[in-house]
Design an enzyme around this catalytic site. Structure first.
Site, short mmCIF file in Angstrom:
data_model
loop_
_atom_site.label_atom_id
_atom_site.label_comp_id
_atom_site.label_asym_id
_atom_site.label_seq_id
_atom_site.Cartn_x
_atom_site.Cartn_y
_atom_site.Cartn_z
N GLU A 297 117.37 -0.79 13.79
CA GLU A 297 116.50 0.29 13.27
C GLU A 297 116.36 0.20 11.76
O GLU A 297 116.77 1.11 11.04
CB GLU A 297 117.13 1.66 13.58
CG GLU A 297 117.54 1.94 14.99
CD GLU A 297 118.46 3.16 15.09
OE1 GLU A 297 119.07 3.58 14.09
OE2 GLU A 297 118.55 3.70 16.19
N CYS A 370 110.81 20.04 -15.31
CA CYS A 370 111.81 20.81 -16.06
C CYS A 370 113.18 20.75 -15.42
O CYS A 370 113.70 21.76 -14.92
CB CYS A 370 111.32 22.24 -16.22
SG CYS A 370 109.73 22.26 -17.05
C1 LIG Z 1 117.87 6.33 8.13
C2 LIG Z 1 118.19 5.71 9.44
C3 LIG Z 1 117.87 4.38 9.69
C4 LIG Z 1 117.24 3.49 8.65
O1 LIG Z 1 118.06 3.23 7.56
P1 LIG Z 1 117.63 2.13 6.48
O2 LIG Z 1 118.72 2.10 5.51
O3 LIG Z 1 116.36 2.59 5.89
O4 LIG Z 1 117.47 0.84 7.20
C5 LIG Z 1 118.14 3.87 10.93
N1 LIG Z 1 118.72 4.62 11.89
C6 LIG Z 1 119.06 5.91 11.70
C7 LIG Z 1 119.68 6.69 12.78
C8 LIG Z 1 118.81 6.50 10.47
O5 LIG Z 1 119.15 7.77 10.26
#
Ligand SMILES: *Cc1c(COP(=O)(O)O)cnc(C)c1O
EC number: 4.1.1.20
Length: 456
Positions: A297, A370
């Site tokens: 992911e 600010c």
């Molecule tokens: C934020 C997140 C990602 C992606 O993270 P990156 O550092 O942008 O690759 C993947 N999986 C979950 C569950 C996340 O919360």
């Protein structure tokens, strides 16, 4: 710390250093800084600043490198882009056309991913607090998998799925209690973080999931943090995940899918960026022989280097008593929040070739909001810039525009996408009237504004 602080000592990389590792950017004597084949000055001339610019070619090139690395073994790993990094429909469309799925963390992101044409069967829903409405939406859409983050959520989802007459395919998001070695605000895999199910409770909860109506446990998920550039935390976490798979199978339960999370880091300053090939090797070494489907992911790694934020120096403010001057930009923390939120370092390159070649000086780079936290860089070594000089803040494609606010009644900046030699506005600059268009002033407040007796 991977996310270098703006006060980080040592020599800042030069303009040439920054350009050398950013293949989509180049400096031309006449046109100045060019992204793909588009002079960024042309965009700033047409739209003004601040303006975000995303490179479609960079998104594609990075997606392809990641996909190639992950496909290079006998057990392919599917890619779910973390929509929270950049949720613009055009960005999602470019990635969808490459075959990307999506990792979403809200009903809004789920709707966006589907609007962009990402098929439901390639969408995974993560997050510590999904509302019942969001669970219903996910079940009705028939998404691939819901990553459950607590025992409490599992019970709620079971009730919702049963009421809907649906079966929820779930993975348990495990907290492997591994330190990703990154900034505290983007570490998620420690037992003390709010994310995921405690490692020790995972087997028991998986067994419970298998007995719950409306629930079909398909596997495990984890995500230990963001901006991770070393493989050791991944290796450790994946090894722990593999142990869990074996323990769950020993109970006679099936594990079909493993979601290895995101977090792969990029080079903002002079870090060595996380290599997809190394990540693929870590996944295969620790998880490759378990016979499961595999997924990642990534958000930042795909989108971060694809975006810049164009800004103009409003004025140079003399520093106090011989201290470095302040360059006050027309972009601010409401546009790009990462420096204020995470002490993040972003490269800065003037758009003009002549300015980029000027002698360097020490400056503080700040926005006009600010707040003292509205600082893009302390004691930065940059080519001399004057009021009116334009510049690009680099690597703003992830966690940039998505975190913008209208704080200080600053309208959201325009957004552009370039692809080769063409460019298009993908979001108009917000009109200032839009800031109060949804405000409602109750009658009784109106009345109190009138002098006693009414009338003006
Ligand atoms: C934020 C997140 C990602 C992606 O993270 P990156 O550092 O942008 O690759 C993947 N999986 C979950 C569950 C996340 O919360």
């Amino acid at each position: 710390m991977a996310d270098a602080s703006p006060t980080c000592p040592g020599q800042d990389p030069s303009v040439a250093d920054l350009l050398a590792v950013r293949p989509a950017l180049s400096m031309h004597a006449m046109d100045g800084l060019v992204l793909e084949d588009v002079p960024l000055n042309a965009i700033a001339d047409a739209l003004g600043t601040p303006t975000w610019v995303m490179s479609a070619g960079t998104l594609r090139a990075r997606y392809r490198r990641l996909a190639t690395a992950l496909a290079a073994t006998d057990r392919p790993v599917s890619i779910h882009f973390a929509v929270k990094a950049n949720d613009h429909l055009a960005v999602l469309r470019v990635l969808a056309a490459e075959g990307a799925g999506a990792d979403v963390v809200s009903g809004g992101e789920l709707r966006r991913a589907m609007m962009a044409g990402i098929p439901a069967e390639k969408i995974v829903f993560s997050g510590v607090g999904k509302s019942l409405e969001e669970m219903r939406l996910a079940l009705q859409a028939g998404i691939a998998q819901i990553n459950v983050e607590s025992a409490e959520e599992l019970e709620l989802l079971s009730a919702v799925a049963e009421a809907e007459g649906q079966e929820a395919r779930i993975a348990l998001r495990i907290n492997p209690d591994v330190d990703a070695g990154t900034h505290a605000k983007i570490t998620t895999g420690l037992a003390t973080n709010k994310f995921g199910i405690p490692y020790d409770r995972a087997v028991e909860l998986y067994a419970r999931a298998a007995t719950l109506p409306g629930i079909r446990p398909v596997g495990l998920a984890m995500h230990i943090g963001s901006q991770i550039v070393r493989m050791q935390p991944y290796r450790t976490a994946y090894a722990r995940l593999a142990d869990l798979v074996r323990a769950i199978r020993a109970r006679g339960l099936t594990v079909e899918a493993l979601d290895c999370g995101g977090g792969l880091g990029i080079s903002y300053r002079d870090e060595t960026e996380g290599a997809p090939e190394a990540l693929a090797a870590a996944i295969h070494a620790e998880l490759g022989d378990l016979g499961t489907r595999l997924a990642v992911e990534p958000g930042r790694w795909l989108a971060g280097p694809a975006g810049v934020l164009l800004s103009t120096v409003i004025l140079r403010k003399q520093g106090y008593d011989g201290m470095p001057p302040f360059l006050v930009l027309d972009a601010a923390m409401n546009d790009l929040m990462r420096p204020s939120l995470y002490d993040a370092w972003h490269g800065i390159i003037p758009l003009s070739a002549k300015t980029a070649a000027a002698a360097t000086e020490q400056v503080h780079v700040v926005g006009p909001v600010c707040e003292s936290g509205d600082t893009f860089g302390h004691d930065r070594t940059l080519p001399h810039m004057e009021a009116g000089s334009r510049l690009a803040l680099l690597d703003c494609g992830a966690y940039g525009m998505v975190m913008s606010s209208t704080y200080n009644a600053r309208p959201l900046a325009a957004q552009v996408m370039v692809d080769g030699a063409r460019w298009s506005v993908i979001r108009e600059r917000q009109q200032v009237e839009a800031l109060w268009a949804d405000d409602r002033v109750p009658d009784w407040v109106e009345k109190t504004l009138l002098p006693a007796g009414g009338g003006l």
